[in-house]
Motif scaffolding. Structure first.
Motif, PDB file in Angstrom:
ATOM      1  N   ALA A 109      15.770 -23.356 -14.946  1.00  0.00           N
ATOM      2  CA  ALA A 109      15.446 -23.351 -13.519  1.00  0.00           C
ATOM      3  C   ALA A 109      14.966 -24.723 -13.056  1.00  0.00           C
ATOM      4  O   ALA A 109      15.385 -25.218 -11.999  1.00  0.00           O
ATOM      5  CB  ALA A 109      14.388 -22.285 -13.223  1.00  0.00           C
ATOM      6  N   GLN A 110      14.106 -25.358 -13.841  1.00  0.00           N
ATOM      7  CA  GLN A 110      13.615 -26.684 -13.457  1.00  0.00           C
ATOM      8  C   GLN A 110      14.749 -27.712 -13.461  1.00  0.00           C
ATOM      9  O   GLN A 110      14.828 -28.571 -12.579  1.00  0.00           O
ATOM     10  CB  GLN A 110      12.493 -27.145 -14.385  1.00  0.00           C
ATOM     11  CG  GLN A 110      11.916 -28.488 -14.015  1.00  0.00           C
ATOM     12  CD  GLN A 110      11.249 -28.508 -12.642  1.00  0.00           C
ATOM     13  OE1 GLN A 110      10.759 -27.492 -12.150  1.00  0.00           O
ATOM     14  NE2 GLN A 110      11.249 -29.654 -11.997  1.00  0.00           N
ATOM     15  N   THR A 111      15.642 -27.604 -14.422  1.00  0.00           N
ATOM     16  CA  THR A 111      16.777 -28.522 -14.473  1.00  0.00           C
ATOM     17  C   THR A 111      17.675 -28.344 -13.251  1.00  0.00           C
ATOM     18  O   THR A 111      18.134 -29.327 -12.651  1.00  0.00           O
ATOM     19  CB  THR A 111      17.566 -28.320 -15.778  1.00  0.00           C
ATOM     20  OG1 THR A 111      16.688 -28.561 -16.877  1.00  0.00           O
ATOM     21  CG2 THR A 111      18.760 -29.245 -15.861  1.00  0.00           C
ATOM     22  N   ILE A 112      17.913 -27.105 -12.861  1.00  0.00           N
ATOM     23  CA  ILE A 112      18.701 -26.823 -11.657  1.00  0.00           C
ATOM     24  C   ILE A 112      18.015 -27.424 -10.432  1.00  0.00           C
ATOM     25  O   ILE A 112      18.656 -28.054  -9.584  1.00  0.00           O
ATOM     26  CB  ILE A 112      18.939 -25.306 -11.497  1.00  0.00           C
ATOM     27  CG1 ILE A 112      19.931 -24.825 -12.565  1.00  0.00           C
ATOM     28  CG2 ILE A 112      19.420 -24.961 -10.089  1.00  0.00           C
ATOM     29  CD1 ILE A 112      20.011 -23.318 -12.709  1.00  0.00           C
ATOM     30  N   MET A 113      16.695 -27.257 -10.334  1.00  0.00           N
ATOM     31  CA  MET A 113      15.961 -27.816  -9.200  1.00  0.00           C
ATOM     32  C   MET A 113      16.068 -29.340  -9.154  1.00  0.00           C
ATOM     33  O   MET A 113      16.298 -29.923  -8.097  1.00  0.00           O
ATOM     34  CB  MET A 113      14.488 -27.406  -9.264  1.00  0.00           C
ATOM     35  CG  MET A 113      14.250 -25.970  -8.859  1.00  0.00           C
ATOM     36  SD  MET A 113      14.429 -25.699  -7.091  1.00  0.00           S
ATOM     37  CE  MET A 113      12.968 -26.527  -6.504  1.00  0.00           C
ATOM     38  N   LEU A 114      15.909 -29.982 -10.302  1.00  0.00           N
ATOM     39  CA  LEU A 114      16.016 -31.444 -10.342  1.00  0.00           C
ATOM     40  C   LEU A 114      17.430 -31.893  -9.972  1.00  0.00           C
ATOM     41  O   LEU A 114      17.609 -32.877  -9.244  1.00  0.00           O
ATOM     42  CB  LEU A 114      15.620 -31.974 -11.719  1.00  0.00           C
ATOM     43  CG  LEU A 114      14.136 -31.838 -12.071  1.00  0.00           C
ATOM     44  CD1 LEU A 114      13.918 -32.164 -13.541  1.00  0.00           C
ATOM     45  CD2 LEU A 114      13.276 -32.699 -11.170  1.00  0.00           C
ATOM     46  N   GLY A 115      18.434 -31.157 -10.451  1.00  0.00           N
ATOM     47  CA  GLY A 115      19.813 -31.470 -10.083  1.00  0.00           C
ATOM     48  C   GLY A 115      20.055 -31.293  -8.596  1.00  0.00           C
ATOM     49  O   GLY A 115      20.767 -32.082  -7.963  1.00  0.00           O
ATOM     50  N   ALA A 116      19.448 -30.245  -8.011  1.00  0.00           N
ATOM     51  CA  ALA A 116      19.590 -30.007  -6.574  1.00  0.00           C
ATOM     52  C   ALA A 116      18.963 -31.156  -5.783  1.00  0.00           C
ATOM     53  O   ALA A 116      19.561 -31.664  -4.828  1.00  0.00           O
ATOM     54  CB  ALA A 116      18.948 -28.668  -6.193  1.00  0.00           C
ATOM     55  N   VAL A 117      17.771 -31.577  -6.186  1.00  0.00           N
ATOM     56  CA  VAL A 117      17.108 -32.692  -5.504  1.00  0.00           C
ATOM     57  C   VAL A 117      17.967 -33.950  -5.594  1.00  0.00           C
ATOM     58  O   VAL A 117      18.112 -34.690  -4.631  1.00  0.00           O
ATOM     59  CB  VAL A 117      15.693 -32.928  -6.083  1.00  0.00           C
ATOM     60  CG1 VAL A 117      15.090 -34.232  -5.569  1.00  0.00           C
ATOM     61  CG2 VAL A 117      14.790 -31.755  -5.742  1.00  0.00           C
ATOM     62  N   ASP A 118      18.561 -34.170  -6.757  1.00  0.00           N
ATOM     63  CA  ASP A 118      19.432 -35.332  -6.938  1.00  0.00           C
ATOM     64  C   ASP A 118      20.610 -35.307  -5.970  1.00  0.00           C
ATOM     65  O   ASP A 118      21.130 -36.341  -5.581  1.00  0.00           O
ATOM     66  CB  ASP A 118      19.918 -35.388  -8.387  1.00  0.00           C
ATOM     67  CG  ASP A 118      20.676 -36.662  -8.705  1.00  0.00           C
ATOM     68  OD1 ASP A 118      20.162 -37.753  -8.392  1.00  0.00           O
ATOM     69  OD2 ASP A 118      21.787 -36.558  -9.268  1.00  0.00           O
ATOM     70  N   LYS A 119      21.026 -34.110  -5.550  1.00  0.00           N
ATOM     71  CA  LYS A 119      22.139 -33.958  -4.611  1.00  0.00           C
ATOM     72  C   LYS A 119      21.665 -33.879  -3.157  1.00  0.00           C
ATOM     73  O   LYS A 119      22.444 -33.575  -2.266  1.00  0.00           O
ATOM     74  CB  LYS A 119      22.950 -32.710  -4.973  1.00  0.00           C
ATOM     75  CG  LYS A 119      23.672 -32.822  -6.293  1.00  0.00           C
ATOM     76  CD  LYS A 119      24.491 -31.568  -6.556  1.00  0.00           C
ATOM     77  CE  LYS A 119      25.312 -31.714  -7.803  1.00  0.00           C
ATOM     78  NZ  LYS A 119      26.243 -32.829  -7.777  1.00  0.00           N
TER      79      LYS A 119
END
Length: 140
Positions: A109-119
């Motif tokens: 979940a945290q990795t998905i959130m960080l990836g979302a922020v990156d986008k």
């Protein structure tokens, strides 16, 4: 947000509770975020997580009705129509692969959130879910 230091991604990865519901988040973007999560560590390398992706108004409405938003904010039932998430990534644990997922789902979940922020996107990791209703509505 290209070439942003990791520390900046972490600082910008906060729980958001209002969204631009009319923004289209395509399935390719959602799959890309899940692909990031698939690369994260997994207890005993069992990789017991499965994902359900949603970016349609109909499916999103079903999911939204299964969520409890910001329980500490008394009297607030969550984002109003127009401010609800435009997409969801549901993380499931396949108990046939592993009886318990340890912390795999949190790392994912945290990795998905960080990836979302990156986008340039945001999100909210939620655990307060009416699981039986969600199973029924999405035929899980």
């Amino acid at each position: 947000m290209k070439d942003v230091p990791f520390s900046e991604l972490v600082r910008n990865s906060r729980s958001r509770r209002r969204f631009y519901q009319d923004v289209n988040i395509d399935m390719e973007t959602l799959r890309g975020l899940v692909d990031l999560a698939r690369l994260t560590p997994s207890a005993r390398n069992l990789q017991p997580l499965k994902y359900i992706l949603s970016n349609t108004a109909e499916k999103n409405a079903k999911i939204f009705g299964c969520l409890s938003w910001a329980l500490d904010l008394k009297g607030w039932g969550g984002p109003a129509d127009g401010e609800r998430p435009a997409a969801y990534i549901i993380i499931l644990a396949d108990t046939e692969i592993a009886k318990a997922v340890m912390c795999d789902h949190g790392i994912a979940a945290q990795t998905i959130m960080l990836g979302a922020v990156d986008k340039g996107l945001g999100g909210c990791i939620m655990a307060s879910v009416k699981k039986d209703l969600l199973r029924e509505l999405l035929a899980i």
